[in-house]
Enzyme design. Structure first.
Site, PDB file in Angstrom:
ATOM      1  N   ASP A  11     -23.522  31.470  18.327  1.00 23.52           N
ATOM      2  CA  ASP A  11     -22.344  30.621  18.436  1.00 23.52           C
ATOM      3  C   ASP A  11     -22.482  29.527  17.366  1.00 23.52           C
ATOM      4  O   ASP A  11     -23.548  29.357  16.776  1.00 23.52           O
ATOM      5  CB  ASP A  11     -22.297  30.016  19.840  1.00 23.52           C
ATOM      6  N   ASP A  13     -20.268  25.879  17.123  1.00 22.95           N
ATOM      7  CA  ASP A  13     -20.152  24.503  17.622  1.00 22.95           C
ATOM      8  C   ASP A  13     -20.981  24.321  18.891  1.00 22.95           C
ATOM      9  O   ASP A  13     -20.788  25.029  19.884  1.00 22.95           O
ATOM     10  CB  ASP A  13     -18.690  24.167  17.918  1.00 22.95           C
TER      11      ASP A  13
END
Length: 224
Positions: A11, A13
């Site tokens: 991922d 953020d």
């Protein structure tokens, strides 16, 4: 005999970079422009990882679909403006030890690295170029082309693109959406404790990293 290729998905953020300052500022701007009270910080960070067209209705279910669309547009406009003003490195700094860990994982024989993010392709490109990370990731799955997390589409596409079997893949993320996506795709999920969801919310994770430097060892344990 060499081991099979392994796919390590990240991922963005809350996992690779801490972009919460600009996320919160852009969301405040968008809601104020809509003449509505901005959501609380905890609520905004709670939807990070979802695609904006899914996240905004969760934050403001009482508003119309038309207003949701306006807020999405105003958020994107504000976020891009903030990033342009301060630069990628300052607006979305890498977490401590992230770069060294990425280098080590990328250099290890048989490892393939990828990204699965709620960002747009344009936003991801800006971030990767700003941090000079583009060469590390062989597959980059973004919100433009997939349903929002936790739908497994991003991870299934990454597996198909790289030819890696699901048992040889792992998803690393900071939210429950990442862990649910991994489970739905039939791959292992490793949570990180430094992101936007509390570690106790990452219930389907097979392990929790407390420091970026923990990740290589935890990844090795996934495959025994």
């Amino acid at each position: 005999m060499s081991r099979p290729e392994r796919l390590i998905m990240f991922d963005v953020d809350g996992t690779l970079v801490d972009s919460q300052g600009d996320i919160l500022a852009a969301m405040t701007h968008a809601f104020e422009r809509a003449d509505h009270a901005p959501p609380l910080r905890e609520a905004v960070l709670g939807i990070v990882g979802l695609s904006l067209d899914v996240a905004i209705p969760r934050l403001a279910p009482h508003l119309t679909d038309e207003m949701h669309g306006c807020i999405v547009g105003w958020y994107k406009e504000a976020y891009m403006g903030l990033r342009a003003q301060s630069g990628v490195v300052q607006s979305s700094p890498l977490y401590p030890h992230a770069l060294d860990t990425l280098r080590a994982l990328h250099a290890a024989e048989g490892n393939l690295l990828g990204v699965a993010t709620g960002k747009s392709a344009r936003g991801l490109d800006k971030l990767l170029d700003g941090h000079d990370l583009r060469s590390y990731f062989v597959t980059r799955q973004v919100a433009d082309h997939h349903p929002s997390k936790p739908h497994p589409s991003m991870l299934l596409a990454a597996l198909a693109e790289t030819g890696v079997a699901s048992e040889n893949a792992v998803m690393i993320g900071d939210t429950s959406f990442d862990m649910e996506m991994a489970r739905a795709a039939g791959i292992a999920g490793i949570g990180v404790a430094w992101g936007y969801h509390r570690p106790e919310a990452l219930g389907t994770a097979c392990a929790i990293a407390r420091d970026f430097r923990d990740l290589p060892g935890l990844i090795d344990k996934v495959w025994g």
